[in-house]
Design a protein around this motif. Structure first.
Motif, PDB file in Angstrom:
ATOM      1  N   LYS A   1       2.994  14.914  -7.946  1.00 52.60           N
ATOM      2  CA  LYS A   1       3.025  15.730  -6.877  1.00 52.60           C
ATOM      3  C   LYS A   1       4.647  15.725  -6.139  1.00 52.60           C
ATOM      4  O   LYS A   1       4.723  16.320  -5.067  1.00 52.60           O
TER       5      LYS A   1
ATOM      6  N   LYS B   1       0.843  -1.317  -0.113  1.00 50.20           N
ATOM      7  CA  LYS B   1       0.002  -0.107   0.032  1.00 50.20           C
ATOM      8  C   LYS B   1       0.835   1.207   0.014  1.00 50.20           C
ATOM      9  O   LYS B   1       0.585   2.151  -0.942  1.00 50.20           O
TER      10      LYS B   1
ATOM     11  N   THR C   1       3.942   1.354  -0.924  1.00 49.96           N
ATOM     12  CA  THR C   1       4.753   1.717  -2.118  1.00 49.96           C
ATOM     13  C   THR C   1       3.758   2.170  -3.246  1.00 49.96           C
ATOM     14  O   THR C   1       4.176   2.897  -4.024  1.00 49.96           O
ATOM     15  N   GLN C   2       2.753   1.578  -3.261  1.00 58.56           N
ATOM     16  CA  GLN C   2       1.552   1.775  -4.603  1.00 58.56           C
ATOM     17  C   GLN C   2       1.344   3.389  -4.484  1.00 58.56           C
ATOM     18  O   GLN C   2       1.184   4.209  -5.582  1.00 58.56           O
ATOM     19  N   ASP C   3       1.203   3.801  -3.060  1.00 64.76           N
ATOM     20  CA  ASP C   3       0.614   5.084  -2.886  1.00 64.76           C
ATOM     21  C   ASP C   3       1.787   6.173  -3.329  1.00 64.76           C
ATOM     22  O   ASP C   3       1.680   7.172  -3.926  1.00 64.76           O
ATOM     23  N   ARG C   4       3.088   5.825  -2.813  1.00 71.21           N
ATOM     24  CA  ARG C   4       4.276   6.526  -3.241  1.00 71.21           C
ATOM     25  C   ARG C   4       4.274   6.866  -4.802  1.00 71.21           C
ATOM     26  O   ARG C   4       4.744   7.812  -5.568  1.00 71.21           O
ATOM     27  N   LYS C   5       4.004   5.379  -5.365  1.00 73.50           N
ATOM     28  CA  LYS C   5       4.205   5.469  -6.844  1.00 73.50           C
ATOM     29  C   LYS C   5       3.331   6.459  -7.508  1.00 73.50           C
ATOM     30  O   LYS C   5       3.213   7.004  -8.613  1.00 73.50           O
ATOM     31  N   PHE C   6       1.866   6.350  -7.059  1.00 74.97           N
ATOM     32  CA  PHE C   6       0.813   6.900  -7.454  1.00 74.97           C
ATOM     33  C   PHE C   6       0.954   8.578  -7.197  1.00 74.97           C
ATOM     34  O   PHE C   6       0.781   9.324  -8.138  1.00 74.97           O
ATOM     35  N   GLU C   7       1.434   8.772  -6.293  1.00 76.03           N
ATOM     36  CA  GLU C   7       1.759  10.369  -5.925  1.00 76.03           C
ATOM     37  C   GLU C   7       3.092  10.891  -6.753  1.00 76.03           C
ATOM     38  O   GLU C   7       2.797  11.859  -7.503  1.00 76.03           O
ATOM     39  N   ARG C   8       3.857   9.971  -7.248  1.00 75.11           N
ATOM     40  CA  ARG C   8       5.087  10.459  -7.912  1.00 75.11           C
ATOM     41  C   ARG C   8       4.687  10.451  -9.475  1.00 75.11           C
ATOM     42  O   ARG C   8       4.854  11.503 -10.209  1.00 75.11           O
ATOM     43  N   ASP C   9       3.613   9.480  -9.889  1.00 79.35           N
ATOM     44  CA  ASP C   9       3.129   9.623 -11.310  1.00 79.35           C
ATOM     45  C   ASP C   9       2.165  10.921 -11.523  1.00 79.35           C
ATOM     46  O   ASP C   9       2.015  11.234 -12.494  1.00 79.35           O
ATOM     47  N   GLN C  10       1.590  11.393 -10.336  1.00 81.38           N
ATOM     48  CA  GLN C  10       0.903  12.318 -10.568  1.00 81.38           C
ATOM     49  C   GLN C  10       1.418  13.734 -10.525  1.00 81.38           C
ATOM     50  O   GLN C  10       0.918  14.722 -10.566  1.00 81.38           O
TER      51      GLN C  10
END
Length: 122
Positions: free
Chosen positions: A114, A101, A103-112
């Motif tokens: 932010k 969770k 790691t996926q959250d950090r990846k999502f934030e980076r991809d956005q």
């Protein structure tokens, strides 16, 4: 032994270890031993000066190591292998859920766009 004495001893041990390890790493990279030792003490002095007065807790899963491991676990995750990953990596299934969770959250934030954490998440 008094609490203050224990903390002072631990602090000195930490700074001595940082100095020694820095010198070892530099020597392993071909830097003259005397210069490596001097650099090690400079690093320890810098940390002592910059972080003086701070109370720090260094968890056993500090960020640098955790990132490489997390990326590997994330790459091995197939959506339903939490338990086998837990066994393989010596973690609990609950830890795997949390790790994925995070790691996926950090990846999502980076991809956005932010956050650019420089941690290799692509």
């Amino acid at each position: 032994m008094k609490q203050g004495s224990i903390l002072a001893e631990t602090r000195h041990e930490l700074l001595d270890d940082i100095a020694a390890h820095t010198a070892t790493v530099l020597s392993e990279h071909g830097i003259d031993a005397a210069l490596a030792e001097q650099a090690g003490h400079a690093v320890a002095d810098h940390l002592a000066t910059q972080w003086r007065g701070a109370t720090l807790y260094i968890p056993s899963d500090y960020r640098h190591q955790l990132t490489k491991r997390d990326l590997q676990i994330l790459s091995e995750f197939n959506g339903r292998n939490h338990h086998s990953l837990a066994r393989k990596w010596g973690l609990t299934p609950s830890s795997i859920y949390k790790l994925l969770k995070r790691t996926q959250d950090r990846k999502f934030e980076r991809d956005q766009g932010k956050l650019d954490l420089g941690d290799g998440l692509a």
